[in-house]
Write an enzyme that holds these catalytic residues in place. Structure first.
Site, PDB file in Angstrom:
ATOM      1  N   LYS A   1      43.371  32.884  32.626  1.00 25.26           N
ATOM      2  CA  LYS A   1      42.325  33.725  33.552  1.00 25.26           C
ATOM      3  C   LYS A   1      41.018  33.998  32.712  1.00 25.26           C
ATOM      4  O   LYS A   1      41.304  34.502  31.690  1.00 25.26           O
ATOM      5  CB  LYS A   1      43.145  35.092  34.004  1.00 25.26           C
ATOM      6  CG  LYS A   1      42.341  35.620  35.066  1.00 25.26           C
ATOM      7  CD  LYS A   1      43.319  36.998  35.502  1.00 25.26           C
ATOM      8  CE  LYS A   1      42.718  37.890  36.628  1.00 25.26           C
ATOM      9  NZ  LYS A   1      43.393  38.867  36.997  1.00 25.26           N
TER      10      LYS A   1
ATOM     11  N   SER B   1      44.159  39.271  41.833  1.00 23.19           N
ATOM     12  CA  SER B   1      42.638  38.640  41.763  1.00 23.19           C
ATOM     13  C   SER B   1      43.307  37.437  40.732  1.00 23.19           C
ATOM     14  O   SER B   1      42.140  36.612  40.366  1.00 23.19           O
ATOM     15  CB  SER B   1      42.221  39.662  40.775  1.00 23.19           C
ATOM     16  OG  SER B   1      42.805  39.909  39.504  1.00 23.19           O
TER      17      SER B   1
ATOM     18  N   SER C   1      47.910  41.827  40.795  1.00 20.21           N
ATOM     19  CA  SER C   1      47.159  40.900  40.746  1.00 20.21           C
ATOM     20  C   SER C   1      47.940  39.415  39.993  1.00 20.21           C
ATOM     21  O   SER C   1      47.139  38.325  40.005  1.00 20.21           O
ATOM     22  CB  SER C   1      45.854  40.813  39.888  1.00 20.21           C
ATOM     23  OG  SER C   1      44.898  41.735  40.710  1.00 20.21           O
TER      24      SER C   1
END
Lengths: 486, 95
Positions: free
Chosen positions: A76, A151, A175
């Site tokens: 990420k 997210s 997330s």
């Protein structure tokens, strides 16, 4: 090859059937061919990856390789990486190359895993749909009209589409677990403090935690073996030993006590999602587990408490983006205040500004006690709900999200977006671990079963999830897009 | 607790965030709805409940007060928008 788990690929590398170079080239080619449709990567680092793959192959040939040496992964874009941009999904950091690596990045490199690049995300990890990225929304590989969740939506979509075997995400209010559920993969949020936050760009420091996202619980266990552990550079990292997370995977579940929080099966839960989750619980009963209803009475207050605590911490954490030391800077500032205010106006997106303003307001004079202290008190009650429940049961189960993936653009109002996280957010407030595993489909989109355990019970969660995946094949389903010209 | 535009303006000033009049109005709407949702917290009885700042109730660890970092100024300044002779450049503050 793209339907293989990390565990399978590691076995092929060990036997010499495949080289890391072959595996890495294969996945890079898939990213090149399919990611235009998904937008799951912000940066693809093909050349670096191929070099790392060669180094991994050499380490294997020399006979001193880690079990995961040569496995391609994605990060990420919240984890700082030297020499590669770390944007955190924000215009503010569009030009930012970190001068150091995050601890998890160091650990993954030391194990000779191969990073293919950095995945898309909601700006500063603030969002539940990945629509808040400066780099555009990510699409759900099961249906390009749907969001992948957020997210960590880029990581989830990339794994689900077979663009990478596994990825790292972060989870502040759901997330990792919610995008894992929306994309039909397995995602673990460890106990707060289990994985180092050093070099992970901070959103809400008392809630943030990194974890693995992969095709199976067994893969998550292998990744946890690499990334978990104490770090002197993170003062909140837990100073306690790390078990071998793969050791307990095959333990039988007879006698396991499962609690179903009645608040997780109430109003707002989609009937077809509920059906899939209850069917998954029946699988556990067939494996010898017993099931009872429990109550987490303060569940309803988790989202209100979170939207005080997380923005308060965020408003403080994001004050570092001032146009002086790194990141975006406005043109021709006329004085220092103009430099700060215009840099931040230009660099931050809407949702980030909303949370900075909420946090600044609730921390300001006259409001601090009524909001921040009150929320911290409610936080203690929420944690106590879980501790009380774990007196009676081993794990809790329920849906990871009230619905399956919703359509892009469907939730325009911030509050309706926030309410999406009703089943995941309390877990971060309590600091306990949670995992989402694929448990079938509703309306043609994946459903995630969420399993929660007490603090530091990751090995048990992985065992419970793995046994489900031995009895079902939901985690082996691939979206049609993943098979295009495969 | 009702939110007024002056609250949003004050928060924006404290957060060093420039906002236009248009945005200020929109933020009043958005933030009002968020705070309305947050106000449900007032329904919870928290008498004799201590605030929880850290989910594991841990306290900060202490270490010996010794220099452990090496000088990496050049490396750290490479990502800065403007530097000169090892210093960060900002608009003139003192005339």
């Amino acid at each position: 090859m793209h339907d293989q788990t990390v565990t399978q690929l590691a076995a092929a590398l060990k036997s010499g059937e495949l080289s890391s170079r072959e595996i890495t080239a294969h996945y890079l080619q898939r990213i090149e061919r399919l990611d235009d449709k998904l937008n799951s990567f912000i940066s693809v680092t093909a050349e670096r990856a191929l070099n790392a793959a060669e180094a991994a192959d050499k380490a294997r040939a020399d006979g001193h390789a880690h079990a995961l040496a040569g496995i391609p992964l994605a990060l990420k874009d919240i984890f700082c990486t030297q020499s590669v941009k770390t944007s955190c999904g924000s215009k503010m950091l569009d030009n930012f190359v970190a001068p150091y690596d995050a601890t998890v990045v160091e650990k993954l490199e030391a194990a000779h895993t191969v990073s293919l690049g950095k995945t898309n995300m909601d700006e500063f990890a603030m969002g539940s749909s990945n629509e808040n990225s400066h780099y555009g929304p990510v699409k759900n590989p099961w249906d390009l009209k749907a969001v992948p969740g957020g997210s960590s939506g880029g990581s989830a979509a990339a794994v689900a589409a077979g663009l990478v075997p596994a990825a790292l995400g972060t989870d502040t209010g759901g997330s990792i677990r919610q995008p894992a559920a929306f994309c039909g993969i397995t995602g673990l949020k460890p106990t707060y403090g289990r994985v180092s936050r050093y070099g992970m760009i901070a959103y809400a420091s008392s809630l943030d935690q990194a974890g693995p996202m992969a095709r199976s619980a067994s893969d998550c266990a292998h990744l946890m073996n690499v990334i978990a552990g104490h770090d002197v550079r993170d003062s909140t990292s837990a100073a306690r030993g790390v078990p071998d997370y793969t050791e307990n995977l095959d333990a039988p579940l007879s006698g396991l006590k499962i609690g179903l929080p009645k608040e997780y099966f109430g109003d707002g839960l989609d009937a077809d999602v509920e059906r899939a989750v209850r069917e998954a619980v029946r699988v556990y009963e067939s494996l010898g587990a017993t099931v009872r209803e429990v109550s987490l009475p303060h569940t309803h207050y988790a989202i209100p408490a979170y939207y005080v605590i997380a923005p308060a911490e965020a408003s403080s954490n994001l004050s570092r983006f001032d146009g002086v030391r790194f990141g975006h800077r406005c043109e021709d500032p006329k004085d220092l205040i103009d430099l700060y205010t215009r840099t931040r106006q230009e660099g931050f997106g809407e949702e980030v500004k909303r949370r900075i303003l909420i946090g600044t307001h609730t921390l300001s004079e006259g409001f601090f006690d009524a909001y921040y202290i009150k929320a911290q008190k409610v936080r203690r009650l929420i944690r106590q709900d879980f501790l009380d429940a774990f007196e009676d049961v081993d794990v809790l189960m329920g849906p990871a999200a009230p619905t399956t993936a919703f359509n892009l653009g469907a939730k325009k109002d911030p509050v309706s977006m926030y309410l999406q996280d009703i089943y995941t957010i309390a877990v971060n407030l309590a600091g306990i671990p949670g995992i989402s595993v694929p448990a079938g489909f509703a309306h043609g989109r994946p459903v995630g079963l969420q399993i929660l355990g007490t603090h530091f019970a990751e090995a048990q969660l992985l065992n419970v999830a793995h046994q489900f995946q031995q009895a079902t094949d939901w985690h082996r389903h691939l979206p049609a897009l993943a098979e295009e010209n495969a | 607790m009702a939110l007024e535009e002056s609250h949003v303006r004050r928060a924006a000033h404290l957060a060093r965030l420039a906002i236009s009049d248009d945005q200020a109005n929109r933020f009043v709407d958005d933030l009002s709805r968020i705070l309305e949702m947050v106000d449900q917290l007032q329904q919870v009885n928290t008498d004799n409940v201590a605030p929880l700042a850290h989910p594991l109730d841990a306290t900060q660890r202490l270490r010996a007060d010794e220099v452990t970092e090496t000088d990496r100024r050049e490396q750290y300044q490479r990502c800065a928008p403007a530097t000169e002779e090892g210093l960060y450049l900002v608009p003139r503050v003192v005339e």
